[in-house]
Structures are given as C-alpha cells and as structure tokens.
Scaffold this motif. Sequence first.
Motif, PDB file in Angstrom:
ATOM      1  N   ILE A 108     -17.979  39.072  58.792  1.00 34.10           N
ATOM      2  CA  ILE A 108     -18.830  39.309  59.952  1.00 34.10           C
ATOM      3  C   ILE A 108     -19.982  40.247  59.593  1.00 34.10           C
ATOM      4  O   ILE A 108     -21.097  40.101  60.083  1.00 34.10           O
ATOM      5  N   ARG A 109     -19.717  41.194  58.700  1.00 31.57           N
ATOM      6  CA  ARG A 109     -20.736  42.173  58.315  1.00 31.57           C
ATOM      7  C   ARG A 109     -21.640  41.696  57.187  1.00 31.57           C
ATOM      8  O   ARG A 109     -22.668  42.307  56.923  1.00 31.57           O
ATOM      9  N   GLY A 110     -21.245  40.635  56.501  1.00 33.00           N
ATOM     10  CA  GLY A 110     -22.025  40.155  55.358  1.00 33.00           C
ATOM     11  C   GLY A 110     -21.132  39.517  54.323  1.00 33.00           C
ATOM     12  O   GLY A 110     -20.709  38.372  54.466  1.00 33.00           O
ATOM     13  N   GLU A 111     -20.808  40.262  53.260  1.00 32.16           N
ATOM     14  CA  GLU A 111     -19.937  39.758  52.206  1.00 32.16           C
ATOM     15  C   GLU A 111     -19.062  40.880  51.677  1.00 32.16           C
ATOM     16  O   GLU A 111     -19.459  42.046  51.660  1.00 32.16           O
ATOM     17  N   SER A 112     -17.864  40.503  51.242  1.00 27.21           N
ATOM     18  CA  SER A 112     -16.954  41.423  50.566  1.00 27.21           C
ATOM     19  C   SER A 112     -16.454  40.761  49.292  1.00 27.21           C
ATOM     20  O   SER A 112     -16.654  39.566  49.072  1.00 27.21           O
ATOM     21  N   ILE A 113     -15.797  41.552  48.459  1.00 25.80           N
ATOM     22  CA  ILE A 113     -15.176  41.040  47.232  1.00 25.80           C
ATOM     23  C   ILE A 113     -13.672  41.155  47.393  1.00 25.80           C
ATOM     24  O   ILE A 113     -13.161  42.197  47.827  1.00 25.80           O
ATOM     25  N   VAL A 114     -12.968  40.083  47.063  1.00 24.10           N
ATOM     26  CA  VAL A 114     -11.506  40.077  47.118  1.00 24.10           C
ATOM     27  C   VAL A 114     -10.980  39.766  45.727  1.00 24.10           C
ATOM     28  O   VAL A 114     -11.408  38.801  45.084  1.00 24.10           O
ATOM     29  N   LEU A 115     -10.058  40.572  45.242  1.00 20.60           N
ATOM     30  CA  LEU A 115      -9.414  40.344  43.957  1.00 20.60           C
ATOM     31  C   LEU A 115      -8.032  40.986  43.980  1.00 20.60           C
ATOM     32  O   LEU A 115      -7.839  41.952  44.715  1.00 20.60           O
ATOM     33  N   ASP A 116      -7.104  40.395  43.321  1.00 23.33           N
ATOM     34  CA  ASP A 116      -7.134  39.229  42.469  1.00 23.33           C
ATOM     35  C   ASP A 116      -6.808  37.997  43.306  1.00 23.33           C
ATOM     36  O   ASP A 116      -5.989  38.078  44.206  1.00 23.33           O
ATOM     37  N   VAL A 117      -7.436  36.853  43.002  1.00 21.09           N
ATOM     38  CA  VAL A 117      -7.156  35.638  43.761  1.00 21.09           C
ATOM     39  C   VAL A 117      -6.470  34.581  42.905  1.00 21.09           C
ATOM     40  O   VAL A 117      -6.604  33.390  43.165  1.00 21.09           O
ATOM     41  N   GLY A 118      -5.706  35.025  41.894  1.00 17.18           N
ATOM     42  CA  GLY A 118      -4.923  34.039  41.180  1.00 17.18           C
ATOM     43  C   GLY A 118      -4.595  34.302  39.731  1.00 17.18           C
ATOM     44  O   GLY A 118      -3.833  33.542  39.138  1.00 17.18           O
ATOM     45  N   ALA A 119      -5.091  35.377  39.137  1.00 16.16           N
ATOM     46  CA  ALA A 119      -4.851  35.590  37.707  1.00 16.16           C
ATOM     47  C   ALA A 119      -3.534  36.306  37.437  1.00 16.16           C
ATOM     48  O   ALA A 119      -2.809  35.946  36.512  1.00 16.16           O
ATOM     49  N   THR A 120      -3.204  37.315  38.242  1.00 13.13           N
ATOM     50  CA  THR A 120      -2.024  38.152  37.985  1.00 13.13           C
ATOM     51  C   THR A 120      -1.089  38.102  39.179  1.00 13.13           C
ATOM     52  O   THR A 120      -1.431  38.569  40.267  1.00 13.13           O
ATOM     53  N   ILE A 121       0.068  37.516  38.967  1.00  9.41           N
ATOM     54  CA  ILE A 121       1.066  37.410  40.033  1.00  9.41           C
ATOM     55  C   ILE A 121       1.997  38.614  39.945  1.00  9.41           C
ATOM     56  O   ILE A 121       2.605  38.888  38.911  1.00  9.41           O
ATOM     57  N   GLY A 122       2.102  39.357  41.063  1.00 12.92           N
ATOM     58  CA  GLY A 122       3.028  40.488  41.097  1.00 12.92           C
ATOM     59  C   GLY A 122       2.529  41.694  40.330  1.00 12.92           C
ATOM     60  O   GLY A 122       3.251  42.238  39.491  1.00 12.92           O
ATOM     61  N   ALA A 123       1.314  42.165  40.590  1.00 16.20           N
ATOM     62  CA  ALA A 123       0.751  43.305  39.877  1.00 16.20           C
ATOM     63  C   ALA A 123       1.474  44.595  40.230  1.00 16.20           C
ATOM     64  O   ALA A 123       1.919  44.787  41.358  1.00 16.20           O
ATOM     65  N   ASP A 124       1.577  45.510  39.241  1.00 17.45           N
ATOM     66  CA  ASP A 124       2.163  46.817  39.511  1.00 17.45           C
ATOM     67  C   ASP A 124       1.075  47.771  40.000  1.00 17.45           C
ATOM     68  O   ASP A 124      -0.101  47.398  40.123  1.00 17.45           O
ATOM     69  N   ALA A 125       1.464  49.022  40.285  1.00 20.52           N
ATOM     70  CA  ALA A 125       0.537  49.974  40.886  1.00 20.52           C
ATOM     71  C   ALA A 125      -0.672  50.235  39.986  1.00 20.52           C
ATOM     72  O   ALA A 125      -1.816  50.275  40.460  1.00 20.52           O
ATOM     73  N   ARG A 126      -0.448  50.419  38.693  1.00 20.95           N
ATOM     74  CA  ARG A 126      -1.559  50.714  37.789  1.00 20.95           C
ATOM     75  C   ARG A 126      -2.537  49.540  37.726  1.00 20.95           C
ATOM     76  O   ARG A 126      -3.751  49.725  37.694  1.00 20.95           O
ATOM     77  N   GLN A 127      -1.998  48.330  37.709  1.00 22.48           N
ATOM     78  CA  GLN A 127      -2.873  47.151  37.677  1.00 22.48           C
ATOM     79  C   GLN A 127      -3.704  47.051  38.952  1.00 22.48           C
ATOM     80  O   GLN A 127      -4.871  46.676  38.912  1.00 22.48           O
ATOM     81  N   LEU A 128      -3.115  47.400  40.087  1.00 17.36           N
ATOM     82  CA  LEU A 128      -3.873  47.388  41.339  1.00 17.36           C
ATOM     83  C   LEU A 128      -5.005  48.414  41.309  1.00 17.36           C
ATOM     84  O   LEU A 128      -6.105  48.165  41.811  1.00 17.36           O
ATOM     85  N   VAL A 129      -4.752  49.569  40.709  1.00 15.46           N
ATOM     86  CA  VAL A 129      -5.807  50.564  40.551  1.00 15.46           C
ATOM     87  C   VAL A 129      -6.911  50.017  39.645  1.00 15.46           C
ATOM     88  O   VAL A 129      -8.110  50.202  39.919  1.00 15.46           O
ATOM     89  N   GLU A 130      -6.517  49.351  38.567  1.00 12.71           N
ATOM     90  CA  GLU A 130      -7.511  48.743  37.675  1.00 12.71           C
ATOM     91  C   GLU A 130      -8.346  47.707  38.427  1.00 12.71           C
ATOM     92  O   GLU A 130      -9.569  47.634  38.248  1.00 12.71           O
ATOM     93  N   PHE A 131      -7.698  46.916  39.278  1.00 12.05           N
ATOM     94  CA  PHE A 131      -8.433  45.921  40.068  1.00 12.05           C
ATOM     95  C   PHE A 131      -9.438  46.613  40.992  1.00 12.05           C
ATOM     96  O   PHE A 131     -10.545  46.117  41.214  1.00 12.05           O
ATOM     97  N   ALA A 132      -9.025  47.763  41.557  1.00 14.55           N
ATOM     98  CA  ALA A 132      -9.942  48.505  42.424  1.00 14.55           C
ATOM     99  C   ALA A 132     -11.177  48.960  41.650  1.00 14.55           C
ATOM    100  O   ALA A 132     -12.307  48.886  42.154  1.00 14.55           O
ATOM    101  N   LEU A 133     -10.977  49.413  40.422  1.00 15.06           N
ATOM    102  CA  LEU A 133     -12.102  49.827  39.583  1.00 15.06           C
ATOM    103  C   LEU A 133     -13.013  48.653  39.268  1.00 15.06           C
ATOM    104  O   LEU A 133     -14.244  48.748  39.342  1.00 15.06           O
ATOM    105  N   LEU A 134     -12.415  47.525  38.908  1.00 14.21           N
ATOM    106  CA  LEU A 134     -13.197  46.338  38.573  1.00 14.21           C
ATOM    107  C   LEU A 134     -13.969  45.832  39.787  1.00 14.21           C
ATOM    108  O   LEU A 134     -15.148  45.482  39.699  1.00 14.21           O
TER     109      LEU A 134
END
Length: 354
Positions: A135-161
């Motif tokens: 509604i506001r424009g555009e957002s980025i969503v990740l991960d949408v299919g590369a890593t199934i069942g990410a742990d906490a550190r991987q989620l932090v890495e995704f946030a950085l990316l």
Amino acid sequence: MIRISIDAMGGDHGPEVILAGLDKVVERRPDLRFLLYGREEAVLPALERRPAVRRASEFVHCEVAVRMDDKPSQALRNGRWKSSMWRAIEAVKNGEADVCVSAGNTGALMAMSKFCLRTLAGIERPAIAAIWPTIRGESIVLDVGATIGADARQLVEFALLGSAMANALFEVERPSVGLLNVGVEEIKGQEEVKEAGRMLREAALESMAYHGFVEGDDIGKGTVDVVVTEGFAGNIALKAAEGTARQIASYLRAAMGRTWRARLGYLLASDAFAQLRDKMDVRKINGGVFLGLNGLVVKSHGGADAEGFAAAVELAYEMISSRLLEKTRSSLDLYHAREANPDRSPADGAALNQ
C-alpha cells in the motif's frame, strides 16, 4: 556499459520468450550488453528474428541445458563446465558479466551459484529476495525459497542482506526491518525467531532500524521496508500473494462483463481499472535476487512471458546501477566489526562506514 549474462535455455518456454523479453529491454536500456548462453540450434534462429538484441549480444554455444525437473545435485554434477546455466554464472565470476539472469531450475541455479561464486565472508547461506508491492509502495521480502528452516544467526544475516538491498534500491538510509512471526508480542513464535529478534535489538545497527515482529498482513501494508523470514514461509507467502492477485483479477473480469450496467461502469472507470490492473500485474515484479554471494544472480519465474522476463532483466540492471554488492559488503563489514568489538560506539561505526 552494463553486461548481463543470460541463460537462454532456462524457463518453461525456451529462447523465444527470453529473447522477446530482451527485445523489450534494449528499447529502454541502450547501455546494456548481453552474453547469451545456449544451444545454437535453439537460440540462433530466434536471435535472427530480433536484430536489436542481436546487435547488443554475444552468443556462446553450450552443449547442455539444465532441465526444470533436474535435481540440484544432478544438475551440478552433469551441468558444470558445459551447461548454459553454469556458463552464465561463471561469466559473473570471471568478470565478463556484471550480473546473471536465468529463468531455469531454481534449485540448480542456487546450487551452481553457491558453488561457483561462493558466499560472502560471514554469510552461512544465501537468500532469495523478492520485491513486494505494498500500500505504501514496495518492500523487500526474504528468504522466499533458498533456506528452509533458518536459525537465528541466519535470520540476522538475512536482515543485513535485505537492509543493504533496500538501501541500494529504495535509497533509504536506515531501512526498517521486521521479523515475520505469528504475532507482534515478544513472547510469541519459534525460538529461532525470538532469538533473532533479541540479537537485532541488542546489535542496534546503524545500517537498519529494527522494528520488531510483523505479521502476514503487515507485508501488504508496507509496515516495514524489509520483511525477514525463512524460505518455507517466505515461498508460501509469495505464491499465495501471486495467486490472490490472479484470483481478484479473474473476479473483476467476470463481474465487469456480467451485465450491461457493469460493462458501462467499466467503461466509465476504465482509467481506474487500468491502474488497478497495472498494480496487480505479477509480471512486473518478476525476479528474485540471490543475496549473500560474491556476485549477483537474478532468478526469473520459469513460466514468465516476455514482459515478465524483461522485468527480471530490468531488476538486474537496477541492482548493478545501485551498487548493491558493494553496499552489502559494507553492511556486513560493519556488523562483523561490531561483533568483534561489542563496546564500539555508533559513532565509531559511522566513521568506519566513511
């Protein structure tokens, strides 16, 4: 001049649709050059019918085409050195191309990309990021299919990316980042998500504004610039949104043609319906970016038509123009410096970023 390597054999429809998509792009981007990889008997006849693409391209014959139903391990074993997919990725590694675009087998493309390009320092697993209309424009969503069942550190890495991508693409200095969860309360959700939230709060990174947990309906609202989740939930959310868009479009077409009053109403409001159709056109947001690698790869939907593939190529162009890879490396360096020196002040981080 931006150089894009193209896996011309990828996708459900083959070189004809891919080259038709490139034909749309060269009209808008005269500074683009393409490296086309594929079987000459399949690509060259279609290329001859696209003189503008032919002038902007260099073609390389490849003996093997990765099939859409190949297992990633099988494609990696049989397709290395010979396949159009591998050669297109390898062009990025060798500096012959700035970015690779393929509509081929997603698992094979990720496996080959990770094997050929390797991950960036400090990144355990790459992610696929999608641009999401809101509604506001555009957002980025990740991960949408590369890593199934990410742990906490991987989620932090995704946030950085994801925040680096939002900074490059949306030109937001401190993108807002949220973790997708079953509720916004801190006590809810899986332990990995709660732990990732704690890590992001305590890190207090200068490169992003951590918002907290977000729910599924926040994606479409555009509550945050970046929504972080693991690949299973992200892929389901993406496919559900695309299916919903097509469902609503189908309902509207049926309703507008049901009676003469409805048809008259459609004619009177045709401009508004055209805008709605444009916003709901999933082809225009086609393309997932592989983040976390020593090189850029963009994945187009396998079933994309010419307009959809053109959108994926346009996305690749924007990623290079906005210096996404350099900004990602900078964001990761800052985070790792903070990890190594937890007492370092935000001012020190800003100085390092300079």
